[in-house]
Write a protein that holds these residues in place. Structure first.
Motif, PDB file in Angstrom:
ATOM      1  N   LYS A  68       0.656  -1.365  -0.052  1.00  0.00           N
ATOM      2  CA  LYS A  68      -0.266  -0.017   0.149  1.00  0.00           C
ATOM      3  C   LYS A  68       0.852   1.123   0.149  1.00  0.00           C
ATOM      4  CE  LYS A  68      -3.839  -1.787   2.829  1.00  0.00           C
ATOM      5  NZ  LYS A  68      -5.493  -1.766   3.648  1.00  0.00           N
ATOM      6  N   SER A  69       2.090   1.021   1.040  1.00  0.00           N
ATOM      7  CA  SER A  69       2.969   2.082   0.700  1.00  0.00           C
ATOM      8  C   SER A  69       3.311   2.430  -0.501  1.00  0.00           C
ATOM      9  CB  SER A  69       3.486   2.243   1.684  1.00  0.00           C
ATOM     10  OG  SER A  69       5.146   3.137   2.281  1.00  0.00           O
ATOM     11  N   VAL A  70       4.071   1.815  -0.945  1.00  0.00           N
ATOM     12  CA  VAL A  70       5.152   1.531  -2.066  1.00  0.00           C
ATOM     13  C   VAL A  70       3.906   2.490  -3.296  1.00  0.00           C
ATOM     14  CG1 VAL A  70       6.056   0.597  -3.894  1.00  0.00           C
ATOM     15  CG2 VAL A  70       7.023  -0.228  -1.935  1.00  0.00           C
ATOM     16  N   LEU A  85       9.990  -1.311 -11.505  1.00  0.00           N
ATOM     17  CA  LEU A  85      10.701  -0.076 -10.700  1.00  0.00           C
ATOM     18  C   LEU A  85       9.655  -0.176  -9.555  1.00  0.00           C
ATOM     19  CD1 LEU A  85      12.349   1.763  -9.918  1.00  0.00           C
ATOM     20  CD2 LEU A  85      10.141   3.804 -10.535  1.00  0.00           C
ATOM     21  N   VAL A  86       8.163  -0.685  -9.829  1.00  0.00           N
ATOM     22  CA  VAL A  86       7.378  -1.234  -8.151  1.00  0.00           C
ATOM     23  C   VAL A  86       7.883  -2.598  -8.005  1.00  0.00           C
ATOM     24  CG1 VAL A  86       4.879  -1.245  -7.883  1.00  0.00           C
ATOM     25  CG2 VAL A  86       5.619   0.418  -9.528  1.00  0.00           C
ATOM     26  N   SER A  87       8.076  -3.156  -9.203  1.00  0.00           N
ATOM     27  CA  SER A  87       8.039  -4.794  -8.081  1.00  0.00           C
ATOM     28  C   SER A  87       9.030  -4.161  -7.336  1.00  0.00           C
ATOM     29  CB  SER A  87       8.438  -5.645  -8.774  1.00  0.00           C
ATOM     30  OG  SER A  87       8.490  -7.151  -8.649  1.00  0.00           O
ATOM     31  N   ARG A  88      10.450  -3.499  -7.646  1.00  0.00           N
ATOM     32  CA  ARG A  88      12.018  -3.619  -7.264  1.00  0.00           C
ATOM     33  C   ARG A  88      11.731  -2.537  -5.706  1.00  0.00           C
ATOM     34  NH1 ARG A  88      14.529  -2.472 -11.606  1.00  0.00           N
ATOM     35  NH2 ARG A  88      14.232   0.027 -11.053  1.00  0.00           N
ATOM     36  N   GLN A  89      11.005  -1.491  -5.517  1.00  0.00           N
ATOM     37  CA  GLN A  89      10.372  -1.006  -4.255  1.00  0.00           C
ATOM     38  C   GLN A  89      10.285  -1.446  -3.371  1.00  0.00           C
ATOM     39  OE1 GLN A  89      11.859   2.415  -3.644  1.00  0.00           O
ATOM     40  NE2 GLN A  89      11.504   1.415  -1.924  1.00  0.00           N
ATOM     41  N   VAL A  90       9.522  -2.441  -3.804  1.00  0.00           N
ATOM     42  CA  VAL A  90       8.696  -3.522  -2.829  1.00  0.00           C
ATOM     43  C   VAL A  90       9.385  -4.117  -2.241  1.00  0.00           C
ATOM     44  CG1 VAL A  90       6.797  -5.014  -2.813  1.00  0.00           C
ATOM     45  CG2 VAL A  90       6.782  -3.538  -3.821  1.00  0.00           C
ATOM     46  N   ASN A  91      10.485  -5.064  -2.736  1.00  0.00           N
ATOM     47  CA  ASN A  91      11.016  -6.174  -2.783  1.00  0.00           C
ATOM     48  C   ASN A  91      11.823  -5.378  -1.606  1.00  0.00           C
ATOM     49  OD1 ASN A  91      12.846  -8.686  -2.988  1.00  0.00           O
ATOM     50  ND2 ASN A  91      14.337  -6.597  -3.623  1.00  0.00           N
ATOM     51  N   PHE A 103      13.160 -12.824   8.998  1.00  0.00           N
ATOM     52  CA  PHE A 103      12.847 -13.633   7.848  1.00  0.00           C
ATOM     53  C   PHE A 103      13.676 -13.794   6.669  1.00  0.00           C
ATOM     54  CE2 PHE A 103       8.236 -13.198   9.745  1.00  0.00           C
ATOM     55  CZ  PHE A 103       8.515 -14.409   9.998  1.00  0.00           C
ATOM     56  N   ILE A 104      13.892 -14.306   5.769  1.00  0.00           N
ATOM     57  CA  ILE A 104      14.771 -13.749   4.604  1.00  0.00           C
ATOM     58  C   ILE A 104      13.829 -14.458   3.267  1.00  0.00           C
ATOM     59  CG2 ILE A 104      17.044 -14.879   2.682  1.00  0.00           C
ATOM     60  CD1 ILE A 104      18.441 -15.839   5.477  1.00  0.00           C
ATOM     61  N   LEU A 105      14.536 -13.069   2.568  1.00  0.00           N
ATOM     62  CA  LEU A 105      13.483 -13.321   0.737  1.00  0.00           C
ATOM     63  C   LEU A 105      13.938 -13.670  -0.153  1.00  0.00           C
ATOM     64  CD1 LEU A 105      11.316 -10.503   1.908  1.00  0.00           C
ATOM     65  CD2 LEU A 105      10.390 -12.835   2.351  1.00  0.00           C
ATOM     66  N   ASP A 106      13.600 -14.782  -0.565  1.00  0.00           N
ATOM     67  CA  ASP A 106      14.696 -15.234  -1.345  1.00  0.00           C
ATOM     68  C   ASP A 106      13.590 -15.054  -3.557  1.00  0.00           C
ATOM     69  OD1 ASP A 106      16.563 -16.937  -0.459  1.00  0.00           O
ATOM     70  OD2 ASP A 106      15.050 -18.692  -0.160  1.00  0.00           O
ATOM     71  N   TYR A 107      12.140 -14.693  -2.927  1.00  0.00           N
ATOM     72  CA  TYR A 107      11.881 -14.107  -4.360  1.00  0.00           C
ATOM     73  C   TYR A 107      10.626 -13.257  -3.751  1.00  0.00           C
ATOM     74  CZ  TYR A 107       9.721 -14.606  -8.762  1.00  0.00           C
ATOM     75  OH  TYR A 107       8.448 -14.395  -9.810  1.00  0.00           O
ATOM     76  N   VAL A 108      10.850 -12.521  -4.781  1.00  0.00           N
ATOM     77  CA  VAL A 108       9.534 -11.268  -4.222  1.00  0.00           C
ATOM     78  C   VAL A 108       9.096 -10.528  -5.539  1.00  0.00           C
ATOM     79  CG1 VAL A 108       9.074  -9.284  -3.580  1.00  0.00           C
ATOM     80  CG2 VAL A 108      10.344 -10.823  -2.151  1.00  0.00           C
TER      81      VAL A 108
END
Length: 231
Positions: A68-70, A85-91, A103-108
């Protein structure tokens, strides 16, 4: 005797669907795909402080908040054209936030992004209007180019006529005689070719002469060479 607990440390998938608003107040349906795993050394603390359903109790809420913030920083058009760009910012934001919980995130990655029907139809209508405007602009430009070509062609013909007139005024009879000689030479050349390709018994009968290639000045003055009656 103590109780033994087994912890799972492999990556697991999680889909986070969110309905939120864009910068220009358009309603957005967006889904984030995540592969996550806990930090092995922090598993005992995660289980005791959060519980075994830590993904639903922590990961989904922080994902919703960050999405929601992004999204609120982009208008609807930018969400479509700048999706990477949106996806990268969320990631980046989600990875940093999830690390504080162990937590470790391997894929976003954003797997789904749509708008309300009314907005989608308006965007399609706008695109069609832009295409029609481009087509109309192309037709106008093509017409202008054709007009310019016609003007240039007329100017070229006028210049050629002027040059021929000047040549006739300067050279006079000499230019006309040159045209006549060129016409005669062309007729003789065509007759020789015809005789060379006919049988010997028919070589005496010359076929009609081919069309004469005349000098431009001769065309202007009407001097296209003499016929057999003028000889």
């Amino acid at each position: 005797m103590g109780t033994e607990t087994n912890y799972l440390c492999h990556s697991r998938p999680c889909n986070a669907p969110v309905i939120t608003g864009s910068k220009d107040l358009q309603i957005v349906n967006i889904t984030l795909r995540i592969l996550f795993r806990p930090v092995a050394s922090q598993l005992p603390h995660i289980f005791t402080s959060i519980g075994e359903d830590y993904d639903e109790r922590v990961l989904l809420p922080i994902t919703t908040k960050i999405l929601k913030s992004v999204v609120a920083h982009f208008d609807a058009g930018e969400l479509i054209t700048q999706r990477e760009l949106v996806s990268r910012q969320v990631n980046d934001d989600l990875t940093e936030r999830a690390a504080t919980f162990g937590f470790i995130l391997d894929y976003v990655f954003l797997t789904h992004l749509t708008f309300r029907k009314e907005f989608t139809e308006a965007m399609e209508a706008k695109k069609v209007a832009q295409q029609e405007a481009e087509r109309a602009r192309y037709v106008v430009e093509k017409s202008e180019q054709q007009k310019k070509a016609a003007i240039m062609s007329a100017e070229g013909d006028s210049k050629a006529a002027e040059l021929i007139t000047n040549s006739l005024a300067t050279a006079g009879d000499s230019l006309i005689e040159l045209c006549e000689l060129e016409a005669v030479e062309d007729i003789v050349y065509q007759l020789l070719l015809s005789e060379h390709h006919l049988p010997a018994s028919r070589a005496v009968h010359a076929p009609p002469a081919a069309p004469v290639r005349a000098h431009p000045a001769c065309i202007s003055t009407g001097q296209l060479g003499h016929s057999s009656d003028d000889s």
